[in-house]
Design an enzyme around this catalytic site. Sequence first.
Site, PDB file in Angstrom:
ATOM      1  CG  ASP A  55      56.493  59.396  84.656  1.00 51.41           C
ATOM      2  OD1 ASP A  55      55.514  58.903  84.051  1.00 51.41           O
ATOM      3  OD2 ASP A  55      57.039  58.836  85.617  1.00 51.41           O
ATOM      4  CE  LYS A 113      59.307  64.348  85.812  1.00 50.98           C
ATOM      5  NZ  LYS A 113      60.297  63.314  86.106  1.00 50.98           N
TER       6      LYS A 113
END
Length: 223
Positions: free
Chosen positions: A137, A118
């Site tokens: 996310d 991420k």
Amino acid sequence: MRRLAVAITGLELPAVEKISESRAEDPFQVTIATLLSARTQDATTFAASERLFGKAATPETMATLTVKQIEKLIYPVSFYRYKARYIKATCAKLIKDFGGRTPATMDELLTLPGVGRKTANLVLILAYQSRTNICVDTHVHRIANRLGWIRTKTPEETEQALYRATEARWWPYINLYLVTWGQNVCRPVYPRCPACAIQDLCPRIGVTVVSKTPPPPITLEEV
Ligand code: SF4
């Protein structure tokens, strides 16, 4: 995505986007801000980043801070003790292995302590203007599944599924659009479906209860 691009106009940007904009897309600061943002409210992330970068804005200066000093500067972000240690270790590695530069490849970014896909994807998109990465996310994972674009169980699966399910021209924008939508409208609980700009396109997979409260109005000046 086109409708979301219009609908997010005037809404509060995610903290890391704001930090990236205000700090000239500095790869090091985007990396640290993204580390701080994990499981932390945007306002807290923003304030902690400003305090930390006010004291130290480069790996070299941040490496001179003790873990305790970093902890104090970033408190109350969640897991601030772990994050302070990761930040200290990341600064040391950047200096030792990369000459103080933040690397620009996924493989190299993943060698930094505390950096996962991420964070690496967001650094590549915001700081290095990558057009071939998608940053996933919890908001992106949730909303892409509610919309029925994909059917996945984890953010890691979601990233790979989105590369297959979406047009490449949208990849750099998916995080910005869906995180902004997730924080304002398609919230984890009580999503504001009756006020949603894409409600007619959304099968609302997994949504059982919706909010009847409309989001704050956007003024014409803001649009
Ligand atoms: S209609 Fe509801 S579930 Fe679908 S994207 Fe909009 S807020 Fe989310």
